[in-house]
Structure formats: C-alpha cells, structure tokens
Design a protein around this motif. Structure first.
Motif, mmCIF file in Angstrom:
data_model
loop_
_atom_site.group_PDB
_atom_site.id
_atom_site.type_symbol
_atom_site.label_atom_id
_atom_site.label_comp_id
_atom_site.label_asym_id
_atom_site.label_seq_id
_atom_site.Cartn_x
_atom_site.Cartn_y
_atom_site.Cartn_z
ATOM 1 N N GLY A 194 0.801 -1.219 0.000
ATOM 2 C CA GLY A 194 0.000 0.000 0.000
ATOM 3 C C GLY A 194 0.828 1.261 0.000
ATOM 4 O O GLY A 194 0.350 2.326 0.427
ATOM 5 N N ALA A 195 2.086 1.206 -0.491
ATOM 6 C CA ALA A 195 2.945 2.385 -0.516
ATOM 7 C C ALA A 195 2.331 3.466 -1.402
ATOM 8 O O ALA A 195 1.754 3.175 -2.453
ATOM 9 C CB ALA A 195 4.338 2.002 -1.029
ATOM 10 N N LEU A 196 2.455 4.722 -0.996
ATOM 11 C CA LEU A 196 1.924 5.838 -1.765
ATOM 12 C C LEU A 196 2.865 6.174 -2.908
ATOM 13 O O LEU A 196 4.047 5.811 -2.908
ATOM 14 C CB LEU A 196 1.741 7.046 -0.855
ATOM 15 N N ALA A 197 2.309 6.906 -3.878
ATOM 16 C CA ALA A 197 3.115 7.276 -5.040
ATOM 17 C C ALA A 197 4.306 8.138 -4.636
ATOM 18 O O ALA A 197 5.340 8.144 -5.312
ATOM 19 C CB ALA A 197 2.237 8.012 -6.053
ATOM 20 N N SER A 198 4.153 8.845 -3.533
ATOM 21 C CA SER A 198 5.248 9.709 -3.067
ATOM 22 C C SER A 198 6.364 8.928 -2.392
ATOM 23 O O SER A 198 7.390 9.507 -2.011
ATOM 24 C CB SER A 198 4.698 10.752 -2.088
ATOM 25 N N ALA A 199 6.173 7.610 -2.235
ATOM 26 C CA ALA A 199 7.186 6.806 -1.529
ATOM 27 C C ALA A 199 8.391 6.488 -2.394
ATOM 28 O O ALA A 199 9.315 5.819 -1.934
ATOM 29 C CB ALA A 199 6.553 5.518 -1.010
ATOM 30 N N GLY A 200 8.351 6.924 -3.647
ATOM 31 C CA GLY A 200 9.525 6.781 -4.503
ATOM 32 C C GLY A 200 9.830 5.349 -4.873
ATOM 33 O O GLY A 200 9.004 4.659 -5.474
ATOM 34 N N GLU A 201 11.026 4.894 -4.490
ATOM 35 C CA GLU A 201 11.508 3.582 -4.923
ATOM 36 C C GLU A 201 10.611 2.457 -4.427
ATOM 37 O O GLU A 201 10.366 1.492 -5.148
ATOM 38 C CB GLU A 201 12.937 3.373 -4.441
ATOM 39 N N ARG A 202 10.118 2.562 -3.194
ATOM 40 C CA ARG A 202 9.256 1.518 -2.656
ATOM 41 C C ARG A 202 7.982 1.399 -3.493
ATOM 42 O O ARG A 202 7.533 0.307 -3.833
ATOM 43 C CB ARG A 202 8.907 1.825 -1.197
ATOM 44 N N PHE A 203 7.377 2.539 -3.853
ATOM 45 C CA PHE A 203 6.178 2.501 -4.672
ATOM 46 C C PHE A 203 6.479 1.912 -6.044
ATOM 47 O O PHE A 203 5.718 1.085 -6.564
ATOM 48 C CB PHE A 203 5.607 3.912 -4.833
ATOM 49 N N GLU A 204 7.579 2.310 -6.655
ATOM 50 C CA GLU A 204 7.928 1.813 -7.985
ATOM 51 C C GLU A 204 8.140 0.304 -7.953
ATOM 52 O O GLU A 204 7.733 -0.419 -8.878
ATOM 53 C CB GLU A 204 9.192 2.518 -8.492
ATOM 54 N N VAL A 211 -8.704 -8.720 -7.000
ATOM 55 C CA VAL A 211 -8.154 -7.630 -6.198
ATOM 56 C C VAL A 211 -8.932 -7.577 -4.894
ATOM 57 O O VAL A 211 -10.134 -7.308 -4.880
ATOM 58 C CB VAL A 211 -8.231 -6.284 -6.939
ATOM 59 N N SER A 212 -8.247 -7.858 -3.789
ATOM 60 C CA SER A 212 -8.889 -7.903 -2.477
ATOM 61 C C SER A 212 -8.754 -6.541 -1.801
ATOM 62 O O SER A 212 -7.646 -6.014 -1.656
ATOM 63 C CB SER A 212 -8.242 -8.999 -1.618
ATOM 64 N N LEU A 213 -9.883 -5.983 -1.376
ATOM 65 C CA LEU A 213 -9.904 -4.628 -0.830
ATOM 66 C C LEU A 213 -10.518 -4.619 0.560
ATOM 67 O O LEU A 213 -11.364 -5.444 0.882
ATOM 68 C CB LEU A 213 -10.718 -3.703 -1.740
ATOM 69 N N ALA A 214 -10.085 -3.647 1.351
ATOM 70 C CA ALA A 214 -10.685 -3.436 2.669
ATOM 71 C C ALA A 214 -11.595 -2.217 2.568
ATOM 72 O O ALA A 214 -12.086 -1.877 1.490
ATOM 73 C CB ALA A 214 -9.590 -3.250 3.707
ATOM 74 N N GLU A 215 -11.811 -1.538 3.683
ATOM 75 C CA GLU A 215 -12.682 -0.358 3.672
ATOM 76 C C GLU A 215 -11.915 0.867 3.205
ATOM 77 O O GLU A 215 -11.878 1.890 3.869
ATOM 78 C CB GLU A 215 -13.272 -0.104 5.063
ATOM 79 N N THR A 216 -11.279 0.780 2.056
ATOM 80 C CA THR A 216 -10.573 1.932 1.497
ATOM 81 C C THR A 216 -11.292 2.356 0.241
ATOM 82 O O THR A 216 -11.817 1.536 -0.505
ATOM 83 C CB THR A 216 -9.122 1.555 1.149
ATOM 84 N N ARG A 217 -11.299 3.629 0.002
ATOM 85 C CA ARG A 217 -12.001 4.123 -1.174
ATOM 86 C C ARG A 217 -11.208 3.818 -2.436
ATOM 87 O O ARG A 217 -11.773 3.495 -3.481
ATOM 88 C CB ARG A 217 -12.231 5.622 -1.022
ATOM 89 N N ASP A 218 -9.902 3.946 -2.355
ATOM 90 C CA ASP A 218 -9.056 3.738 -3.526
ATOM 91 C C ASP A 218 -8.477 2.342 -3.571
ATOM 92 O O ASP A 218 -8.205 1.737 -2.538
ATOM 93 C CB ASP A 218 -7.881 4.726 -3.511
ATOM 94 N N ILE A 219 -8.253 1.864 -4.773
ATOM 95 C CA ILE A 219 -7.422 0.682 -4.960
ATOM 96 C C ILE A 219 -6.011 1.066 -4.541
ATOM 97 O O ILE A 219 -5.584 2.208 -4.736
ATOM 98 C CB ILE A 219 -7.442 0.258 -6.437
ATOM 99 N N PRO A 220 -5.242 0.136 -3.942
ATOM 100 C CA PRO A 220 -3.854 0.465 -3.608
ATOM 101 C C PRO A 220 -3.128 1.053 -4.818
ATOM 102 O O PRO A 220 -3.268 0.555 -5.948
ATOM 103 C CB PRO A 220 -3.263 -0.889 -3.201
ATOM 104 N N PRO A 221 -2.365 2.118 -4.627
ATOM 105 C CA PRO A 221 -1.758 2.831 -5.762
ATOM 106 C C PRO A 221 -0.940 1.939 -6.693
ATOM 107 O O PRO A 221 -0.992 2.109 -7.904
ATOM 108 C CB PRO A 221 -0.867 3.871 -5.070
ATOM 109 N N ALA A 222 -0.191 0.979 -6.134
ATOM 110 C CA ALA A 222 0.640 0.129 -6.976
ATOM 111 C C ALA A 222 -0.212 -0.711 -7.921
ATOM 112 O O ALA A 222 0.150 -0.940 -9.078
ATOM 113 C CB ALA A 222 1.517 -0.770 -6.115
ATOM 114 N N ILE A 223 -1.379 -1.179 -7.448
ATOM 115 C CA ILE A 223 -2.255 -1.996 -8.289
ATOM 116 C C ILE A 223 -2.904 -1.129 -9.363
ATOM 117 O O ILE A 223 -3.022 -1.531 -10.534
ATOM 118 C CB ILE A 223 -3.302 -2.707 -7.421
ATOM 119 N N LEU A 224 -3.332 0.077 -8.988
ATOM 120 C CA LEU A 224 -3.877 0.999 -9.982
ATOM 121 C C LEU A 224 -2.829 1.312 -11.048
ATOM 122 O O LEU A 224 -3.128 1.372 -12.246
ATOM 123 C CB LEU A 224 -4.343 2.276 -9.281
ATOM 124 N N HIS A 225 -1.596 1.512 -10.614
ATOM 125 C CA HIS A 225 -0.477 1.777 -11.524
ATOM 126 C C HIS A 225 -0.331 0.623 -12.519
ATOM 127 O O HIS A 225 -0.138 0.844 -13.727
ATOM 128 C CB HIS A 225 0.804 1.926 -10.685
#
Length: 920
Positions: free
Chosen positions: A748-758, A776-790
């Motif tokens: 669930g690393a954010l896009a701002s996490a740099g290398e970890r997100f990439e 794609v397994s999701l919890a109570e989050t509005r967004d898909i995890p950024p890496a999966i959306l990527h």
C-alpha cells in the motif's frame, strides 16, 4: 418398568437368537435396537457395535457402509488430498446429493469452503420427469427425504433394513468415520483442519471394529492451531497461539453408561456456548438426520476446546479447556473409556439407573486419580436401587454426594448448565491432570490403541527433521552460517541483475557499463558456486529426494512445524482471520506498518537450492562451466514434486523482492515435461495489501495452503497448482489452474514513496501481466492500492488486461448481510487524490475518468463482490459465517464460468508462460 423390560427384552433376544432363523434374528434385533434407541435421546440409533452374539453381522457392517457410500475402491489405494481438490463440473454447481455415493464428495466440497452445513447428509431424490404427477410439474424436481423413526415403526417389520437404504440419509458420524477410514494421512489432516475452522468437534479416536483396532488420530490433529486471548484483558503479548497437539489443558470426558435420557452432546454444546444460543459443535439428535441410526461410529471419541476471547462477559472459563465425548455405551467400548479415565481431569457419566451390572463395570476404576461425576435421570421405582449402589461406589471412586447431579424433565436447563460449568471451573482451578494430545497418545499406546503417527515413514521423516532443527539455536545465525547463498550475496546479485535488465530494456547499444555489469554478475555467481550446500541443506535435499513419496510429504509437514517451533519470538500479531475482525483502536488497519522479520521456513531451504541452481546455470550459459560438470540440474525436478503435491513454491523472492528467473524457468520447464499433453494453463492471481483476507479467500476457494496471518508468514509471492479433472478440462478449456498469491509484496505504498512505490508497482504489473484472471482484495478503502492501480494503467496501454474481480471483504462485521447496491459506489465514483496522482504519473490523457471507466468495469457483470465477514460471532469460539462460505462459492463459480466462456485472456500453455515470465 418400561425401560427395565425393554433392556431385558434386548438381552433375551440375544439369548434366543441362535435358535431362530437368521432373517428373523436380524429383524428382532433391529426392533429391539429401535426401542433401545428410543430410550436414549443422545444415542438414538446406537446399534451396539461390538455385540458378541452376532459377529457375522458386525464383521460386514463396515463393508456395507463403505459400499453404500461408494468408498470401497479406496480401501487399497486411499483417497488423496489431490483427489479431493480436483476441479470438475460439480465445482460449478450448488448441487444437493441425490444418492449415498454423493455424500462423501458433497461433504468434502462443503468442508473446503468452510460451510457450516457440511455435516448435513440430507439427500434430494431426483424424480424422473415421466414419474412426476402433472400437477407438480411447476414445482421443484427434487423431493427432500427426511428420516422419521415413527414412520418406520408402523412399516412392515419384515422390510426393516439394518443399514440406510439409498433414499435414507446416513448418520453424519458414520459418513465421517467411513471417509476418514478411506483417506490417506494427508487428506485426514486436511479434513480435521477444515473441521476445526468450522468449529466442529474433531475425531480423536477413530473406531474400526471390522479390523479389530482403533486409531488415535495424533497426526490428523497435528495441523490444528489454537489461538486464544489470555486474561486479564488483552494487551501486548496477551494473544496466545499453540498447536492443539502440544498445548496442555485440563480435559473433561462425557460418557454414557447403559441408558441415559439426557443428551451428552446437547449438554456439551450448552456448556461450551457463551451465549443463550448453543453452538452445534457436537452433532446431536435435534439436528437434521440426527436421529438416524449409527452403524459404524460407535466407539468414536471426539474432542473440542473452549478458548477464551479475553472478554469476561463471553468467557465461560478463563483458560483453554478440552472436552471429550465418547459415542456409544462404555460397556461396549471399554478400551476407549479406560483411555478417557487415564487422560481426563474428570469424567461425567450420564445414566438413568445404577444397578449391580453398572457397579461391576465401574469397580475396576478403584484408586483412579480421576474425579467422577454422575448425571442421573432416574425412573420411578429405581430411587432406592440407585442410592444403594451409589453409596457403594462413593468410596471406590473417592466421591461424595456433591458428585451426583440429577436432571429430570422439570430441571431448569440453564441452571443445570451453570452447575456443570462451575464443577468444570472448580476442577480446572485446582491441581489436576493437564495433558497435551501428544501425551494422551502415549497413554493410548500403552492400552494397545494404534497411533496414526507411528508408521515407519512418518517416524523416519520426523527423525530427519529433528536432525536439522536441533542445530538451530538462533535463526539469524543459522541463516548466516547454513544458508550462505542468501542474504547479502543474493541481494548483490539481484541488484546487478536489475541494473543489467534495465540497461537492456532501455534499448541503448552495448557499452562498457553493461559489460562491467555482466562481469560483476559472473564474479558474484562464481563466488556462490564455490560454496557447498551446508549440512542442514544437504539433509533437507535428502529428505525430498527419497523414493517414497509419502515420506517426502511427511518430511515437509514435519519441517513446517519443526521450524515454527524454533523460530525466534516476535511481537505477537493476530492471525489474518482474527486481525480482520479486530482492527486497532476500532479503526481501519494501518497497512503501512513495517512487517515483522520473516520467520525461518521451508521456503528458505528451497531458496538456497534455487540459488545453487541459478549460480551454476549462469556460469554454464556464460561458458565458464562445462554442462557435464553440473551438480544441481536436478533441483527444479525435486521442487516440482513438492508443487504437484500441494506445497506453495515461491515465484518472487520475499527477501530481495526479485524473481530468480532461471530457477522459475527451470521449474516451469520441468512442469511442462511432467504434464506432457495436459499443459494448458490458466493463471489466477490475487493481489491486495496484507490483512485484507486474500490468502484466506484463495485457501477457502480452492483448498490451498497459502500462509495466512500478516507478519506471521513468508513475504514473497507464492504459486500453487490446481488440477482440472480430465473429464472437465475440455469444457473448461484448461488442464490446470496456477494460483498466485501476492503475499505481503503489495504494502500500500503511496506514489510519493519513490523507490518503494515503484517496486510495488512493478511487482503488481508482473503478477497481473502473467494472469488470465486477477482478484483484487480490498478493505474499507475508497481507492485501490496505488501500486495496483499503476499496474492497471500500464497494462491498459499494452492491451493485456486480465479478467478481474474486485472483492470487498467485510473485515469487521461478522454478521454482514449480502451485497447492497449502495456499497458498489466507491469503485464507481471518481478516484481520489492518490488515484489522480498515479494517473498523472502515467500521463493519462482525456481527463480524469472514474475507476469504472479505467478498468472497463461493468457492475452489472459482477466485477465487484462484497464478501461477508469470515466469523459469525467473536473469535476464537466463533463459527464460520454461512454467508462467507456461500459468497466464496459464488465467486469461485463466477471465475470458472468466465474461464469456460473465454472472458479471461487467452489460456496459455507452459511454454508461452515461460516466455511471458522472461519478457515481464
């Protein structure tokens, strides 16, 4: 007087039986048994399995039951775990059994998806259309058949059948015993494990009167893990977890002596249930087909545990307590009763009357350290007889009058249950016998019972495991000294390979930098190849190289448990199934936390084998080592044997987050050779952040063994192979399904996490790019995890989009209703800030679209699923939610339907998959 006459009549029938015809004898015994059962609510239908008067009838009873259930063919060659997990046309049907031969498979399928109704053996009669009355054409084509003992009494007595007929439901305990007797050790273990997840009572002693031995199921129970919360109220370190076989607890046995009007099983269920509604842990007469006659299950001993949740309002007892239940009369199953008296803290004996016969039965227990309690429901006229023999038993069994409880129809049931609980709690608090199941097995051996774990293959495998694990004093030191090709050497190689790969895909002409990288890679590989496998690794390789397939499987299971016992202590974290129900501070689980250090496991030994193979292959490809000098070329074949027998193999290394390409390619090549003509594959992957229940979902859907529990298992992505039955492969369009679990790779690393997100985005792209179907397994989050959306954005550009299903798992509500239209909105609304940021990174034109547009998502085509909570109630005593198992079945049916209809990407053969792995 009625009871006394009936009992007398039964014994008289036994005396005159030799003088009458065999057919009349069977009818007379059946009638007497029916009346006998009518007087014993708990053991309705109990045919005294070991009556010496009729040995010829008894010897054939088991074979008749096996024949009725279609299990005769599995006596020489036992039913295997792989047999039970095959996907067939029935995997897509929510069908009801129509004949006794359907019952074992129906039970296994329901148990696989943790269905709370798996034990219901009600059958549905398939009525031919031409036999149906015209006025019923509009009704269902099936007709449910219920057993009614009263109807049978009024039938012609000469048509009475000793065994269930094809249209009569089989007693669930008979079905369980027959299935266990027809299964190999590993299917037995899986059955018991799944039963424990369903909170069913587990078989401890399996009777087999046909072959004159009974089996203590130590191996079958060894895979059961119990989790509970210690009191005082939970805090750091308050969660306890241990093997059910190794943990010690006071045990309380409940048995019947002769006739009892009280039900043991219903009493046990009431004692175990914290609320007002008893759990049906032990099967009893008031359930469907509960009154059906037991034919082979008498002598079965079941075990269940009470496990505290840490809530004083729910916890009946402050510590784990075991409860044992003997099916049948102790006089006919003396060996099992003797065992229970030697392993229990206290024994509760249910009976209606105590006479000279019962006194003689219990006198040999004189001097026993076990406490004895009687639960009586005396009939009129027996009061003085009961008192006389009870007074004689009191000094023999070291009892007093408080050890005698009377329960009649007018007794307050709730108050009586409270009294039994108080006795159990008092005994458990005082110094008493506390044994583990392993210690109980020692007592069983001394009494002459067979212990399933004592077979030669199992013991040889255990000895080999102990030779490895006894050298592990510190996991970190063991990895450094014994697993020498991992750690820094493997990380350096992975980094060089990554840089070399990036340079090659950049399309630049060869330069000095790439040549230096290749030279550096060969140097690192040569250093790795200069090592010899350490002693523990060699022992491991020997364990999976032997000629006996069974011994290899035993060895791997022993290694899993042995390594778990020597793993270093780490911060306690609830298993995934409990974590999903108990978020921190009653909020959303924080998935951005660092994972705990990876525990030592079987995958580390396989990684070491993989690195030896990789280093050698790299040198051979570069011409630095002659192919004739290869020593590790057979390693992929050894690993493949494990994959084919159900062990998850690592696809992406969890320590370096990289793919050992040569090792994975070698495995797939071996798989292609092994499967020959049946090499058509569908790849199904499950992605999601840890704690969203994806591993539990895959395990429940396909009967797999992916590690569950965030922070408690390996980090890498693992794959398992599911076989499609040959009779169904043409229809489905594939021969096998390769299931991939992303494990803890997507954090669930954010896009701002740099290398970890990439890195996470690259791994998600790899897994989805390999897949025909992605969940794609999701919890109570509005967004898909950024890496999966990527990864979705990347794959959309390539045109390689797998068939996908978004699964919202209800992580906190144990009694969630089915999907509601308003719950579909989050995926259909415009994406949030994170999604916009990712889309901007990918330079998507045309403005910001909804995620539904981006993923071609049509909610009417069931791309979005809402799965109810796993548990119905509060763990660890909660039962599995029926809604969860039904939703998982529907999801599985939909996935298979999509595969059959070609909605997934074109199915691959293994050669195409190998090429795709290389490209990605």
């Amino acid at each position: 007087m009625k009871v006394e006459l009936l009992v007398k009549g039964r014994s008289e029938l036994g005396e005159v039986a030799p003088e009458v015809k065999a057919s009349e004898r069977r009818t007379a015994v059946a009638i007497a048994d029916l009346e006998w059962r009518d007087m014993d609510p708990d053991d309705y239908g109990t045919n005294e399995a070991q009556d010496s008067d009729f040995p010829a009838v008894e010897r054939s009873r088991l074979q008749e039951m096996l024949s009725l259930l279609g299990l005769e063919t599995y006596q020489a060659q036992k039913l295997s775990l792989q047999d039970s997990l095959q996907i067939s046309s029935d995997s897509m049907k929510n069908w009801a059994p129509q004949a006794p031969k359907d019952l074992p498979w129906n039970f296994l399928r329901k148990l696989q998806v943790l269905n709370a109704e798996a034990r219901n053996t009600t059958m549905v009669l398939d009525v031919p259309p031409d036999a149906r009355p015209a006025e019923k054409e509009s009704q269902m084509e099936e007709e449910i058949i219920y057993w009614d003992a009263a109807d049978d009494i009024s039938a012609d007595i000469y048509s009475f059948s000793e065994l269930p007929t094809p249209d009569t439901p089989v007693n669930p305990l008979d079905l369980l015993c027959a299935l266990l007797l027809s299964s190999d050790s590993f299917l037995q273990q899986e059955i018991v494990h799944r039963m424990s997840l369903c909170q069913f009572a587990l078989p401890l002693v399996l009777p087999d009167s046909e072959n004159h031995y009974h089996t203590f199921l130590l191996w079958a129970l060894r895979g059961v893990v119990r989790t509970w919360w210690a009191q005082p109220p939970r805090g750091v370190g308050s969660l306890r977890e241990d093997s059910a076989v190794l943990s010690r607890a006071p045990a309380f046995a409940f048995v019947r002596m002769e006739v009892s009007s009280n039900s043991k099983s219903q009493l046990l269920n009431a004692v175990l249930s914290p609320g007002h509604r008893p759990r049906d842990c032990f099967w009893h007469r008031d359930l469907n087909v509960g009154t059906n006659p037991r034919e082979i299950a008498d002598g079965l001993v079941e075990v269940s545990w009470f496990l505290p949740s840490g809530r004083e309002d729910l916890d009946v007892f402050p510590e784990p307590v075991a409860f044992l239940n003997l099916r049948g009369d102790i006089g006919s199953h003396w060996l099992q009763f003797k065992l229970l008296t030697e392993v229990s803290s206290a024994v509760f004996i249910l009976t209606d009357n105590i006479s000279k016969k019962e006194y003689k039965l219990l006198y040999p227990m004189k001097g026993s350290a076990t406490k004895y309690y009687f639960i009586l429901s005396p009939y009129r006229g027996k009061r003085n007889t009961n008192l006389r023999f009870l007074n004689r038993l009191i000094p023999v069994l070291k009892m007093d009058h408080s050890h005698v409880l009377v329960k009649v129809s007018s007794t307050d049931s709730a108050g009586f249950v409270r009294r039994v609980r108080s006795i159990v709690a008092h005994v458990a608090r005082s110094p008493c016998r506390r044994l583990s199941l392993e210690e109980m097995a020692h007592a069983a051996r001394k009494l002459g019972l067979r212990v399933d774990e004592d077979c030669a293959e199992c013991q040889r495998a255990k000895d080999r495991m102990e030779r490895i694990t006894r050298k592990i004093k510190d996991s970190d030191a063991y990895r450094r000294d014994e697993l020498r090709l991992q750690g820094d050497p493997w990380r350096k190689v992975a980094q060089v390979e990554k840089e070399l790969c990036q340079a090659q895909w950049a399309g630049d002409p060869p330069d000095k930098g790439r040549a230096e990288l290749r030279l550096r890679l060969l140097e690192l590989r040569a250093q790795q190849n200069g090592h010899e496998p350490a002693g523990g690794v060699q022992e491991f390789i020997a364990g999976i190289s032997g000629p006996s397939l069974g011994e290899k499987q035993y060895f791997l299971r022993w290694m899993e448990w042995g390594l778990a016992r020597v793993a270093p202590p780490r911060p306690r974290q609830p298993p995934e199934s409990i974590l999903t129900l108990r978020p921190k501070h009653c909020g959303v689980v924080d998935f951005s936390e660092l994972l705990w250090p990876e525990p030592l496991g079987v995958e580390h030994f396989l990684r070491e084998m993989g690195q030896f193979y990789e280093a050698e292959s790299c040198l051979v490809e570069a011409g630095k080592l002659p192919a004739s000098q290869r020593r590790f070329a057979h390693f992929p074949g050894l690993a493949l044997e494990l994959l084919l027998k159900g062990l998850p193999l690592e696809l992406i290394d969890g320590s370096t987050l990289s793919t050992p390409l040569r090792w994975v390619t070698g495995l797939l090549k071996e798989l292609h050779v092994r499967l020959e003509r049946r090499s058509r594959l569908v790849v199904l992957s499950a992605l999601g952040v840890p704690g969203t229940g994806k591993s539990t979902l895959l395990n429940t859907m396909f009967g797999l063994r992916f590690a569950t529990g965030r922070g408690c298992g390996p980090r890498g992505a693992f794959m398992q192979l599911v076989t499609v039955a040959e009779s169904f492969s043409q229809d489905l369009g594939c021969d096998h399904i390769l299931v991939i679990d992303s494990g803890s790779l997507i954090g669930g690393a954010l896009a701002s996490a740099g290398e970890r997100f990439e890195l996470e985005a690259s791994l998600a792209t790899l897994l989805m790019g390999l897949s025909n179907v992605t969940v794609v397994s999701l919890a109570e989050t509005r967004d898909i995890p950024p890496a999966i959306l990527h990864a979705f954005l990347r794959l959309e550009k390539t045109g390689h989009m797998p068939n996908y299903q978004f699964v919202y798992q209800n992580l906190h509500d144990a009694c969630a209703p089915g999907p509601r239209p308003r719950e579909r909105r989050p995926l259909l609304e415009p994406p949030g800030d994170v999604s916009r940021a990712v889309a901007q990174m990918e330079k998507q034109g045309g403005g910001i679209r909804t995620l539904a547009d981006l993923a071609f998502c049509d909610p009417e085509k069931q791309h979005i699923w809402h799965i109810p909570g796993l548990w119905h109630g509060v763990p660890p005593m909660a039962a599995v939610s029926l809604g969860y198992s039904e939703a998982i079945f529907e999801l599985k049916r939909c996935l298979l339907e999509n595969i059959r209809n070609g909605l997934s990407n074109q199915n691959k053969n293994i050669q195409q998959l190998i090429e795709l792995v290389r490209r990605l």
